[in-house]
Write a protein that holds these residues in place. Sequence first.
Motif, short mmCIF file in Angstrom:
data_model
loop_
_atom_site.label_atom_id
_atom_site.label_comp_id
_atom_site.label_asym_id
_atom_site.label_seq_id
_atom_site.Cartn_x
_atom_site.Cartn_y
_atom_site.Cartn_z
N VAL A 91 49.54 88.48 36.95
CA VAL A 91 49.55 88.46 35.38
C VAL A 91 48.17 88.63 34.79
O VAL A 91 47.03 88.92 34.57
CB VAL A 91 49.77 86.20 35.49
CG1 VAL A 91 50.07 86.58 33.61
CG2 VAL A 91 50.69 85.83 36.33
N ARG A 140 62.52 90.55 34.55
CA ARG A 140 62.32 88.50 33.96
C ARG A 140 60.81 89.05 34.08
O ARG A 140 59.75 89.19 34.04
CB ARG A 140 62.77 88.83 36.05
CG ARG A 140 61.65 86.93 35.52
CD ARG A 140 61.45 86.65 37.47
NE ARG A 140 62.15 87.02 37.91
CZ ARG A 140 62.65 87.39 39.31
NH1 ARG A 140 61.66 88.69 39.77
NH2 ARG A 140 63.59 87.68 40.01
N LEU A 141 60.97 88.57 32.63
CA LEU A 141 59.61 88.57 31.60
C LEU A 141 58.43 86.92 31.74
O LEU A 141 59.53 85.96 31.34
CB LEU A 141 60.35 88.95 30.33
CG LEU A 141 59.22 88.35 29.06
CD1 LEU A 141 57.61 89.59 29.87
CD2 LEU A 141 59.12 88.85 28.01
N THR A 142 57.46 86.72 32.27
CA THR A 142 56.97 85.44 32.10
C THR A 142 56.41 85.30 31.09
O THR A 142 54.87 86.65 30.69
CB THR A 142 56.76 85.06 33.53
OG1 THR A 142 57.82 85.24 34.62
CG2 THR A 142 55.88 83.71 33.59
N LEU A 143 56.23 84.04 30.45
CA LEU A 143 55.38 84.09 29.34
C LEU A 143 54.55 82.77 29.70
O LEU A 143 55.51 81.57 29.03
CB LEU A 143 55.95 84.54 28.14
CG LEU A 143 56.62 86.02 27.55
CD1 LEU A 143 57.46 85.83 25.85
CD2 LEU A 143 55.14 87.55 27.62
N GLU A 149 54.02 79.99 30.87
CA GLU A 149 54.66 78.80 31.95
C GLU A 149 56.49 79.30 31.39
O GLU A 149 57.13 78.14 32.34
CB GLU A 149 54.07 77.41 31.17
CG GLU A 149 52.73 76.98 31.28
CD GLU A 149 52.24 77.27 32.36
OE1 GLU A 149 53.09 76.83 34.05
OE2 GLU A 149 51.29 77.25 32.80
N ARG A 150 56.74 79.96 30.74
CA ARG A 150 58.37 80.31 30.68
C ARG A 150 58.49 81.25 31.36
O ARG A 150 57.87 82.69 31.33
CB ARG A 150 58.46 80.35 29.55
CG ARG A 150 58.28 79.11 28.40
CD ARG A 150 58.99 78.48 26.50
NE ARG A 150 60.58 78.61 27.00
CZ ARG A 150 60.98 79.02 26.27
NH1 ARG A 150 60.68 79.01 25.06
NH2 ARG A 150 62.43 79.38 25.61
N VAL A 151 59.71 81.17 31.75
CA VAL A 151 60.28 82.89 32.23
C VAL A 151 61.64 82.69 31.31
O VAL A 151 62.57 82.02 31.09
CB VAL A 151 60.66 82.44 33.84
CG1 VAL A 151 61.31 83.88 34.24
CG2 VAL A 151 59.49 82.27 34.46
N HIS A 152 61.37 84.08 31.25
CA HIS A 152 62.87 84.54 30.29
C HIS A 152 63.79 85.95 31.09
O HIS A 152 63.46 86.24 31.17
CB HIS A 152 62.51 84.92 29.04
CG HIS A 152 60.95 84.61 27.92
ND1 HIS A 152 61.74 83.45 27.70
CD2 HIS A 152 60.01 84.59 28.09
CE1 HIS A 152 61.15 83.23 26.69
NE2 HIS A 152 59.94 83.44 27.67
N HIS A 159 51.03 87.16 31.15
CA HIS A 159 52.30 87.95 30.87
C HIS A 159 52.56 88.90 32.14
O HIS A 159 51.48 88.95 32.46
CB HIS A 159 52.76 88.60 29.67
CG HIS A 159 51.80 89.49 28.86
ND1 HIS A 159 50.79 89.39 29.23
CD2 HIS A 159 51.57 91.30 30.29
CE1 HIS A 159 49.90 90.51 28.41
NE2 HIS A 159 50.37 91.40 29.57
N CYS A 160 54.22 88.38 32.79
CA CYS A 160 54.14 89.43 34.50
C CYS A 160 55.79 90.31 33.93
O CYS A 160 56.76 89.03 34.01
CB CYS A 160 53.56 88.58 35.20
SG CYS A 160 54.32 89.13 36.74
N ASP A 204 64.75 91.49 37.75
CA ASP A 204 65.81 90.83 38.52
C ASP A 204 67.06 91.84 38.69
O ASP A 204 67.83 90.97 38.51
CB ASP A 204 65.61 89.54 37.14
CG ASP A 204 66.61 88.39 37.47
OD1 ASP A 204 65.41 88.35 39.07
OD2 ASP A 204 67.86 88.21 37.30
#
Length: 201
Positions: free
Chosen positions: A126, A143-146, A148-151, A167-168, A172
């Motif tokens: 991250v 898959r975008l992790t911002l 605590e949320r995953v979009h 972010h990560c 997907d």
Amino acid sequence: MTESPLGAEQEVAGLGARLRERRGSSRLTLEAAAARVGLSPAYLSRLETGRRQPSLPVLLGLARAYGTSVAELLGEQAGAPDPVVRGGAIEPGRAGGWGYRRAGAQGRAMQALRVHVPPSVQDAVVRVHPGEEWLFVTKGRMRLTLGERVHLLDEGDSAHFDSLTPHCIAADSASGLDLIFVHTLVQSPGGDLCLGDAPRL
């Protein structure tokens, strides 16, 4: 971190030597440079000898740590600014990893890249760093992790966020992910941080 070769062969050639040269000119030991980017010294050594290629977050982190640009690390020669960047295929990496192709002019406040993220080679680190990022999905699903949320972003979707938000990026979709990546060139002594318990290779 994962091994993730760059796209076209002309972009790959000499990357390890340039990483070693930039580290030397920054007066950083292998251990100090690795710590700045959240790598193990052994993994950074493998990057410098060409036995591994960096993923996008690692490449960006090294550019910031050495006070240079991704384009310079990729070996692209600075010249008169040209507003037009011609397209072309992102060739498969030598070991099936992340692929890159420059999509913006050099020497600007923003850097733009076309990126391919394969489905099975992910970077679990991250990232947190000053600046902004804008991502646009051209093929596949991201898959975008911002924080605590995953979009989940599909083709045509985009994201624009403050890079101080942890972010990560990951693919997907079975065929991987193609995206346009734009980030601002903000450098800071606190530059690039790694969070979490990602493996240090």
